[in-house]
Design a protein around this motif. Structure first.
Motif, PDB file in Angstrom:
ATOM      1  N   SER A 227       0.812  -1.271   0.057  1.00  0.00           N
ATOM      2  CA  SER A 227      -0.035  -0.193  -0.029  1.00  0.00           C
ATOM      3  C   SER A 227       0.866   1.194   0.037  1.00  0.00           C
ATOM      4  O   SER A 227       0.124   2.289  -0.309  1.00  0.00           O
ATOM      5  CB  SER A 227      -1.051   0.084   1.198  1.00  0.00           C
ATOM      6  OG  SER A 227      -0.287  -0.014   2.508  1.00  0.00           O
ATOM      7  N   PRO A 228       1.942   1.438   0.585  1.00  0.00           N
ATOM      8  CA  PRO A 228       2.574   2.613   0.593  1.00  0.00           C
ATOM      9  C   PRO A 228       2.870   3.326  -0.802  1.00  0.00           C
ATOM     10  O   PRO A 228       2.811   4.441  -1.127  1.00  0.00           O
ATOM     11  CB  PRO A 228       3.940   2.284   1.346  1.00  0.00           C
ATOM     12  CG  PRO A 228       3.847   1.249   2.167  1.00  0.00           C
ATOM     13  CD  PRO A 228       2.888   0.381   1.251  1.00  0.00           C
TER      14      PRO A 228
ATOM     15  N   ALA B 146      -0.486   4.808  -1.787  1.00  0.00           N
ATOM     16  CA  ALA B 146      -0.606   6.088  -0.957  1.00  0.00           C
ATOM     17  C   ALA B 146       0.051   7.300  -1.561  1.00  0.00           C
ATOM     18  O   ALA B 146      -0.297   8.479  -1.663  1.00  0.00           O
ATOM     19  CB  ALA B 146      -0.440   5.928   0.568  1.00  0.00           C
ATOM     20  N   GLU B 147       1.433   6.927  -1.557  1.00  0.00           N
ATOM     21  CA  GLU B 147       2.372   7.972  -2.085  1.00  0.00           C
ATOM     22  C   GLU B 147       1.937   8.559  -3.416  1.00  0.00           C
ATOM     23  O   GLU B 147       2.025   9.837  -3.746  1.00  0.00           O
ATOM     24  CB  GLU B 147       3.625   7.724  -2.109  1.00  0.00           C
ATOM     25  CG  GLU B 147       4.196   7.202  -0.784  1.00  0.00           C
ATOM     26  CD  GLU B 147       5.583   6.589  -0.848  1.00  0.00           C
ATOM     27  OE1 GLU B 147       6.091   6.274  -1.972  1.00  0.00           O
ATOM     28  OE2 GLU B 147       6.241   6.247   0.316  1.00  0.00           O
ATOM     29  N   ARG B 148       1.431   7.666  -4.478  1.00  0.00           N
ATOM     30  CA  ARG B 148       1.049   8.051  -5.835  1.00  0.00           C
ATOM     31  C   ARG B 148      -0.169   9.076  -5.851  1.00  0.00           C
ATOM     32  O   ARG B 148      -0.269   9.873  -6.527  1.00  0.00           O
ATOM     33  CB  ARG B 148       0.754   7.010  -6.718  1.00  0.00           C
ATOM     34  CG  ARG B 148       0.584   7.126  -7.978  1.00  0.00           C
ATOM     35  CD  ARG B 148       0.610   5.926  -8.822  1.00  0.00           C
ATOM     36  NE  ARG B 148      -0.295   4.928  -8.584  1.00  0.00           N
ATOM     37  CZ  ARG B 148      -0.081   3.571  -7.973  1.00  0.00           C
ATOM     38  NH1 ARG B 148       1.287   3.304  -7.761  1.00  0.00           N
ATOM     39  NH2 ARG B 148      -1.034   2.762  -7.639  1.00  0.00           N
ATOM     40  N   ILE B 149      -0.979   8.952  -4.745  1.00  0.00           N
ATOM     41  CA  ILE B 149      -2.227   9.699  -4.784  1.00  0.00           C
ATOM     42  C   ILE B 149      -2.085  10.890  -3.669  1.00  0.00           C
ATOM     43  O   ILE B 149      -3.179  11.649  -3.252  1.00  0.00           O
ATOM     44  CB  ILE B 149      -3.479   8.870  -4.594  1.00  0.00           C
ATOM     45  CG1 ILE B 149      -3.561   8.077  -3.155  1.00  0.00           C
ATOM     46  CG2 ILE B 149      -3.682   7.935  -5.628  1.00  0.00           C
ATOM     47  CD1 ILE B 149      -4.762   7.294  -2.934  1.00  0.00           C
ATOM     48  N   GLY B 150      -0.885  11.054  -3.313  1.00  0.00           N
ATOM     49  CA  GLY B 150      -0.807  12.108  -2.398  1.00  0.00           C
ATOM     50  C   GLY B 150      -1.141  11.922  -0.819  1.00  0.00           C
ATOM     51  O   GLY B 150      -1.212  13.168  -0.098  1.00  0.00           O
TER      52      GLY B 150
ATOM     53  N   SER C 297       2.423   7.523   3.609  1.00  0.00           N
ATOM     54  CA  SER C 297       2.949   6.286   3.045  1.00  0.00           C
ATOM     55  C   SER C 297       2.243   5.097   3.701  1.00  0.00           C
ATOM     56  O   SER C 297       1.814   4.151   3.035  1.00  0.00           O
ATOM     57  CB  SER C 297       4.308   6.147   3.342  1.00  0.00           C
ATOM     58  OG  SER C 297       5.345   7.153   2.818  1.00  0.00           O
ATOM     59  N   PHE C 298       1.832   5.388   4.889  1.00  0.00           N
ATOM     60  CA  PHE C 298       1.172   4.106   5.731  1.00  0.00           C
ATOM     61  C   PHE C 298      -0.238   4.265   5.978  1.00  0.00           C
ATOM     62  O   PHE C 298      -0.828   3.833   6.806  1.00  0.00           O
ATOM     63  CB  PHE C 298       1.810   3.966   6.938  1.00  0.00           C
ATOM     64  CG  PHE C 298       3.367   3.497   6.689  1.00  0.00           C
ATOM     65  CD1 PHE C 298       3.435   2.028   6.217  1.00  0.00           C
ATOM     66  CD2 PHE C 298       4.394   4.168   7.243  1.00  0.00           C
ATOM     67  CE1 PHE C 298       4.996   1.834   5.987  1.00  0.00           C
ATOM     68  CE2 PHE C 298       5.815   3.842   6.899  1.00  0.00           C
ATOM     69  CZ  PHE C 298       5.990   2.720   6.348  1.00  0.00           C
ATOM     70  N   HIS C 299      -0.717   5.233   5.120  1.00  0.00           N
ATOM     71  CA  HIS C 299      -2.415   5.594   5.229  1.00  0.00           C
ATOM     72  C   HIS C 299      -3.071   4.230   5.070  1.00  0.00           C
ATOM     73  O   HIS C 299      -3.952   4.117   5.880  1.00  0.00           O
ATOM     74  CB  HIS C 299      -2.858   6.526   3.945  1.00  0.00           C
ATOM     75  CG  HIS C 299      -4.279   6.646   4.109  1.00  0.00           C
ATOM     76  ND1 HIS C 299      -4.831   7.714   4.846  1.00  0.00           N
ATOM     77  CD2 HIS C 299      -5.001   6.166   3.277  1.00  0.00           C
ATOM     78  CE1 HIS C 299      -6.165   7.482   4.511  1.00  0.00           C
ATOM     79  NE2 HIS C 299      -6.233   6.831   3.676  1.00  0.00           N
TER      80      HIS C 299
END
Length: 382
Positions: free
Chosen positions: A41-42, A45-49, A52-54
């Motif tokens: 998932s990191p 998450a980073e790709r959509i802003g 990292s651990f959302h």
């Protein structure tokens, strides 16, 4: 401290009667779900802003009520399971109707409804309730043939399929139909019904191909390999890239470009980072649950328990096979979660309730022996 066999408290009784092999399998899958969430998932998450651990954090948050649901439901008896299923079925049907009018539309389909800020997919909670109620209807017809249980089960199937097609969610439609067919077959479905239902299934598939362009597109892309097959191509490439032992935790690259790597394609991410060995382990756990469930069902004397356990593990197995088949490009693309492992609150909690029902129905119950030495389970009736 381990509970004593002399302890008659509810927890001690549960511990000595629950199927610990099932329990270990479910807890293992939940643990793998958390580990693979941190792996997959990191990048999403980073790709959509987002942080990292959302998604990983949310997965842990979802896992807590799922674990509570799994254990809580496993304490229930057969009558309580039926009552829970009736409530779940009624609420799920109402929410599925609401979805058609006020649901959130995603990619042309309405499958989600927002309640108090939470997005819920009612069809996920419908499935275990549907299995339990149909098992009850089949069992009642077996017990008293004058009760039209089979007819009511068919009517309920028609209602559920109509609501799923209206969303549309053809994957869940096939999943529900397949599970229902297995249960009806176990309940002694005549060969005439097998032929009729087979014809209906073929006609339904032809109709879906004709009237649902997105369904036809997925079938065409799977057969010809032409068109937008990006995600399934990348999923297969991830497994090939991982080899037997994987490239190492966090070292995968395919997850950075697959949009649903934390959800529908987490199996492919597991293959790339941890290798085919882990994929075999995951498949082995799913196969163990299904085979143990069917074996237990076949030995069960009570019709309701037999049909319910078989239906629940069949649904569990079909869903896992569809997800893994899509990841390995062995089946047409279909957005369906991998039970206990893929990211998603509704799916995770609904699967936990479903497998909690399996734990409850397979718990050891008192047996009475006749003078000839044959045993018969003591089963509560409605």
């Amino acid at each position: 401290m381990q509970a004593s066999r002399l302890d008659r408290s509810p927890v001690a009784t549960w511990w000595w009667t629950v199927d610990r092999w099932f329990l270990a399998a479910f807890l293992s899958l939940m643990g793998l779900g958390i580990v693979l969430s941190f792996a997959a998932s990191p990048a999403v998450a980073e790709r959509i802003g987002l942080g990292s651990f959302h998604f990983a954090t949310r997965q842990i948050v979802f896992m807590i009520p799922a674990l509570v649901a799994l254990l809580s439901v496993s304490f229930l008896d057969a009558r309580q399971i039926r009552r829970l299923a009736i409530v779940m079925l009624g609420v799920s049907l109402l929410l599925m109707l609401a979805v058609l009018y006020v649901g959130v539309e995603v990619k042309g389909a309405r499958r989600w409804v927002s309640i108090a800020g939470l997005s819920i997919q009612p069809s996920e909670f419908l499935k275990p309730a549907f299995v339990i109620i149909c098992a009850w209807l089949f069992a009642e017809h077996q017990r008293q043939p004058d009760i039209p249980g089979n007819l009511f089960a068919m009517i309920l199937l028609g209602v559920v399929l109509a609501l799923l097609v209206a969303q549309p969610d053809l994957g869940q439609t096939l999943l529900v139909l397949g599970t229902w067919g297995v249960m009806f077959f176990m309940a002694g479905m005549p060969w005439l019904w097998i032929i009729l239902l087979g014809a209906v299934g073929i006609a339904g598939a032809a109709g879906a191909y004709t009237f649902f362009p997105h369904f036809a597109g997925r079938i065409d892309r799977f057969i010809t390999g032409e068109g937008d097959t990006f995600q399934v191509d990348m999923g297969r490439e991830a497994v090939i890239n991982g080899g037997w032992f994987g490239v190492g935790p966090g070292e995968g690259t395919i997850k950075r470009i697959i949009p649903d790597s934390h959800a529908d394609f987490v199996f492919a991410v597991a293959g790339e980072e941890f290798g085919i060995i882990l994929l075999f382990l995951i498949m082995g756990i799913f196969a163990f649950v299904v085979l143990r469930g069917l074996s237990t069902a076949l030995r069960e004397h009570d019709d309701f328990t037999r049909y319910a356990v078989a239906g629940l593990v069949t649904n569990f197995g079909f869903q896992s096979v569809i997800n893994m088949g899509v990841n390995l490009q062995l089946m047409p693309a279909k957005g369906m979660t991998l039970p206990f492992i893929s990211y998603g609150g509704s799916s995770l909690i609904a699967i936990a309730i479903s497998m909690g029902m399996v734990l409850a129905l397979t718990r050891k119950r008192p047996q009475s022996r006749t003078q000839f030495g044959f045993s018969r389970r003591a089963v509560a009736t409605e």
